[in-house]
Design an enzyme around this catalytic site. Structure first.
Site, PDB file in Angstrom:
ATOM      1  N   LYS A  56     -91.899 -26.534  26.223  1.00  0.00           N
ATOM      2  CA  LYS A  56     -91.911 -25.960  27.660  1.00  0.00           C
ATOM      3  C   LYS A  56     -91.251 -24.807  28.019  1.00  0.00           C
ATOM      4  O   LYS A  56     -91.499 -23.903  28.393  1.00  0.00           O
ATOM      5  CB  LYS A  56     -93.048 -26.925  28.380  1.00  0.00           C
ATOM      6  CG  LYS A  56     -93.824 -27.210  28.446  1.00  0.00           C
ATOM      7  CD  LYS A  56     -94.276 -28.581  29.675  1.00  0.00           C
ATOM      8  CE  LYS A  56     -95.657 -29.280  28.956  1.00  0.00           C
ATOM      9  NZ  LYS A  56     -96.196 -30.206  30.043  1.00  0.00           N
TER      10      LYS A  56
ATOM     11  N   GLY B 185    -101.414 -40.250  35.573  1.00  0.00           N
ATOM     12  CA  GLY B 185    -100.775 -39.192  35.136  1.00  0.00           C
ATOM     13  C   GLY B 185    -102.897 -38.405  34.743  1.00  0.00           C
ATOM     14  O   GLY B 185    -102.584 -37.018  34.154  1.00  0.00           O
TER      15      GLY B 185
ATOM     16  N   THR C 177     -96.627 -28.251  24.459  1.00  0.00           N
ATOM     17  CA  THR C 177     -95.980 -28.995  25.049  1.00  0.00           C
ATOM     18  C   THR C 177     -94.839 -29.315  24.955  1.00  0.00           C
ATOM     19  O   THR C 177     -93.466 -28.924  24.341  1.00  0.00           O
ATOM     20  CB  THR C 177     -96.951 -30.680  24.924  1.00  0.00           C
ATOM     21  OG1 THR C 177     -96.158 -32.068  25.972  1.00  0.00           O
ATOM     22  CG2 THR C 177     -97.291 -30.929  23.333  1.00  0.00           C
TER      23      THR C 177
ATOM     24  N   SER D 189    -101.449 -35.931  21.663  1.00  0.00           N
ATOM     25  CA  SER D 189    -101.927 -34.882  22.428  1.00  0.00           C
ATOM     26  C   SER D 189    -103.720 -35.172  22.165  1.00  0.00           C
ATOM     27  O   SER D 189    -103.954 -35.343  21.744  1.00  0.00           O
ATOM     28  CB  SER D 189    -101.538 -33.433  22.169  1.00  0.00           C
ATOM     29  OG  SER D 189    -102.353 -32.927  23.048  1.00  0.00           O
ATOM     30  N   LEU D 190    -104.387 -35.153  23.792  1.00  0.00           N
ATOM     31  CA  LEU D 190    -105.867 -35.550  23.907  1.00  0.00           C
ATOM     32  C   LEU D 190    -106.673 -34.404  24.629  1.00  0.00           C
ATOM     33  O   LEU D 190    -107.985 -34.139  23.809  1.00  0.00           O
ATOM     34  CB  LEU D 190    -105.864 -36.093  24.562  1.00  0.00           C
ATOM     35  CG  LEU D 190    -105.466 -37.910  24.074  1.00  0.00           C
ATOM     36  CD1 LEU D 190    -105.939 -38.680  25.955  1.00  0.00           C
ATOM     37  CD2 LEU D 190    -106.308 -38.533  23.147  1.00  0.00           C
TER      38      LEU D 190
END
Ligand code: ATR
Length: 262
Positions: free
Chosen positions: A65, A231, A61, A14-15
């Site tokens: 969700k 994306g 995430t 994850s960024l």
């Protein structure tokens, strides 16, 4: 110091911490943002930490969700309609589940200058992000959405919340104006969706993947002279909306931000 988290499994890739901490620093906020790998059984505990203000906001995430929903007090309309929560905040001591992926996807499509109104769409895949993509497209006034997923049952399940969906077999295609890859095919090198790109009439080919920036799907589309988009903007805009909800500041999106996400 206010604490924010992204929870998921896996979550290593994850960024979100990179982007949120960049904005936290830029706007001089007394906060920090971390990623936390969770098992399903840990969700209740992490949300109770939020209830007692040990944590001030959570991004969710894959694959949680939908799993987080029973532990929340309220859902926003978009979270309700998609049954998918990616942002949790607290209002009047209640935990509220929101969905900013819908906004992220809509903004990303708007930036391409492709207007989906009255157009046909083909979606490949039925993973976690698809309900958000479907609601965004519905709100943008699309004419017809067809979906194809390797596990057909998952595609059919989506019809419960999105009855207008047309489901076709995996490997089948249909001429559409917008073609979206919502599978995870393309994250690994040499991963490829076998499609006859010449048969797909699409004006825009969109991939929810942003790392790598150009999947084989986008590469093939580009080689056939089609417009493509990955994306990255969806990711940045969903984060922007979550940040605004938590901190009351609309963070600026500029080249410096876009360069962070590689
Ligand atoms: P999740 O399914 O947990 O939400 P995801 O990464 O959001 O995970 O979604 C993965 C998507 O990529 C699914 O649509 C998956 O298809 P299945 O539902 O059949 O699993 C699709 N996918 C992943 N690898 C694939 C492959 N090799 N061939 C076809 N589809 C694939």
């Amino acid at each position: 110091m206010r604490k924010y988290l992204v929870i998921g499994n896996p979550v290593e890739h994850s960024l979100s911490p990179l982007l949120h901490n960049f904005w936290i620093k830029k706007y001089n906020l007394n906060a920090f943002y971390e990623k936390q790998l969770l098992e399903k059984k840990d969700i209740e505990k992490i949300l109770s930490d939020m209830r007692v203000s040990k944590i001030h906001g959570i991004n969710v995430t894959v694959p949680f969700k939908n799993t987080v929903i029973p532990f929340l007090d309220q859902l926003s309309d978009t979270a309700q309609e998609t049954q998918s929560v990616n942002t949790i905040f607290k209002r009047q001591n209640k935990l509220v589940g929101d969905n900013t992926d819908v906004y992220g996807f809509s903004e990303a499509v708007k930036l391409t200058n492709f207007d989906p109104a009255n157009k046909s769409v083909l979606i490949l895949g039925a993973g976690g992000v698809v309900p958000s993509v479907l609601l965004a497209l519905k709100n943008m006034g699309v004419d017809q959405i067809t979906l194809s997923n390797r596990t057909k049952e998952k595609a059919i399940n989506l019809k419960k919340n999105f009855p207008f969906l047309k489901v076709i077999d995996w490997g089948e295609t249909i001429k559409s104006d917008l073609i979206i890859n919502a599978t995870s095919i393309g994250i690994k090198q040499n991963d490829e969706i076998k499609l006859d790109y010449t048969k797909l009439d699409g004006q825009l080919f969109y991939d929810v993947i942003y790392n790598p920036p150009k999947t084989q799907f986008l590469e093939n589309a580009k080689n056939s002279g089609k417009k493509t988009e990955n994306g990255k903007n969806m990711f940045i805009y969903q984060a922007m909306k979550a940040f605004q909800t938590w901190h009351g500041i609309k963070p600026q999106i500029n080249d410096e931000v876009r360069d962070l996400i590689k």
